[in-house]
Scaffold this motif. Structure first.
Motif, short mmCIF file in Angstrom:
data_model
loop_
_atom_site.label_atom_id
_atom_site.label_comp_id
_atom_site.label_asym_id
_atom_site.label_seq_id
_atom_site.Cartn_x
_atom_site.Cartn_y
_atom_site.Cartn_z
N THR A 61 57.85 31.38 36.16
CA THR A 61 57.46 30.40 36.74
C THR A 61 58.24 28.95 36.13
O THR A 61 58.39 29.23 35.03
N TYR A 62 58.51 28.16 37.06
CA TYR A 62 59.23 26.96 36.59
C TYR A 62 58.60 25.62 36.81
O TYR A 62 57.97 25.64 37.92
N TYR A 63 58.39 25.15 35.82
CA TYR A 63 57.51 23.82 35.88
C TYR A 63 58.39 22.49 36.01
O TYR A 63 59.00 22.31 35.04
N ARG A 113 50.94 23.22 29.40
CA ARG A 113 49.80 23.54 30.42
C ARG A 113 48.70 24.30 29.87
O ARG A 113 47.64 24.23 30.03
N GLY A 151 61.16 24.97 31.19
CA GLY A 151 60.17 25.61 31.88
C GLY A 151 59.10 26.04 31.00
O GLY A 151 57.93 25.77 31.15
N GLY A 167 55.35 25.04 30.59
CA GLY A 167 54.16 25.79 30.76
C GLY A 167 53.22 26.05 29.37
O GLY A 167 52.04 26.09 29.72
N THR A 224 57.17 29.66 41.58
CA THR A 224 57.32 31.07 41.33
C THR A 224 58.30 31.81 42.44
O THR A 224 59.00 31.24 43.18
N GLU A 257 54.52 20.68 41.72
CA GLU A 257 53.53 21.97 41.18
C GLU A 257 54.67 23.16 40.77
O GLU A 257 55.82 23.12 41.33
N PRO A 258 53.89 24.03 40.20
CA PRO A 258 54.75 25.12 39.45
C PRO A 258 55.36 26.11 40.56
O PRO A 258 54.93 26.19 41.81
#
Length: 199
Positions: free
Chosen positions: A63-65, A105, A98, A102, A80, A77-78
């Motif tokens: 997942t990239y933030y 978060r 990222g 993450g 995927t 938003e994240p």
């Protein structure tokens, strides 16, 4: 320095922290009387052992933030799936950035441990630097990857001599925590350090 953490709804489970370790656990009045020199941190809600998030690889490697400065290009938003993989292929440095976002978060959701086999150095480094413990992944995962997985997985209670690792949620009891989820986190402590505090 001694720090005494107490939450309004669980004063009987106050935690006295000495450096990175738990010095004592018990009723706030007793601990405060025994160690009046301790700095007191008062929190709303309940003090818990903190959560194990079983989705380490999914949330930290797949997942990239986006950074807020990237909002125009990537949104807020994240990201995927194939889009995240394309971002990482185009710029592998984003894996580390990222993963760090993450982890932040996760801390904001009371996570004190992650599970799952982390394969990438960026995610492993982000977890290690934050001080997150690495736990066993449950045999069956509870639904899709989430910062507030259902059911929530609480770790064993803090104990004297153990690591000062716990979270505080702004809810009246554990039933409300289960119902409302981990986004109610107001504070996360790892290795005796306050690593998240809701503003």
């Amino acid at each position: 320095m001694l720090t005494l953490h107490v939450a309004e709804a669980t004063p009987e489970s106050a935690v006295l922290v000495d450096g990175a370790l738990v010095a004592a656990v018990g009723p706030y009045e007793d601990l405060a009387a025994a160690r009046p020199e301790a700095r007191v941190r008062r929190w709303p809600g309940i003090l818990t052992p903190g959560l194990l998030n079983p989705y380490g690889p999914e949330l930290l490697e797949q997942t990239y933030y986006p950074d807020p400065r990237e909002a125009a290009e990537f949104g807020t938003e994240p990201i995927t799936g194939e889009r995240a993989r394309a971002i990482f292929r185009a710029d592998p440095a984003r894996l580390g950035a990222g993963a760090r976002r993450g982890v932040q978060r996760m801390l904001a959701h009371g996570t004190v441990a992650v599970a799952g086999e982390l394969r990438g150095r960026a995610a492993v480094d982000a977890v290690r630097r934050a001080g997150l413990a690495v736990g066993q992944r449950p045999p069956s995962l509870p639904g899709p990857p989430s910062f507030s997985p259902v059911p929530l997985i609480l770790l064993p209670a803090p104990a004297p001599g153990g690591p000062a690792r716990f979270a505080v949620f702004d809810v009246p009891d554990r039933a409300a925590l289960v119902r409302l989820g981990a986004s109610t986190c107001v504070a996360t402590v790892l290795g005796g350090r306050l690593v998240h505090r809701r503003r």
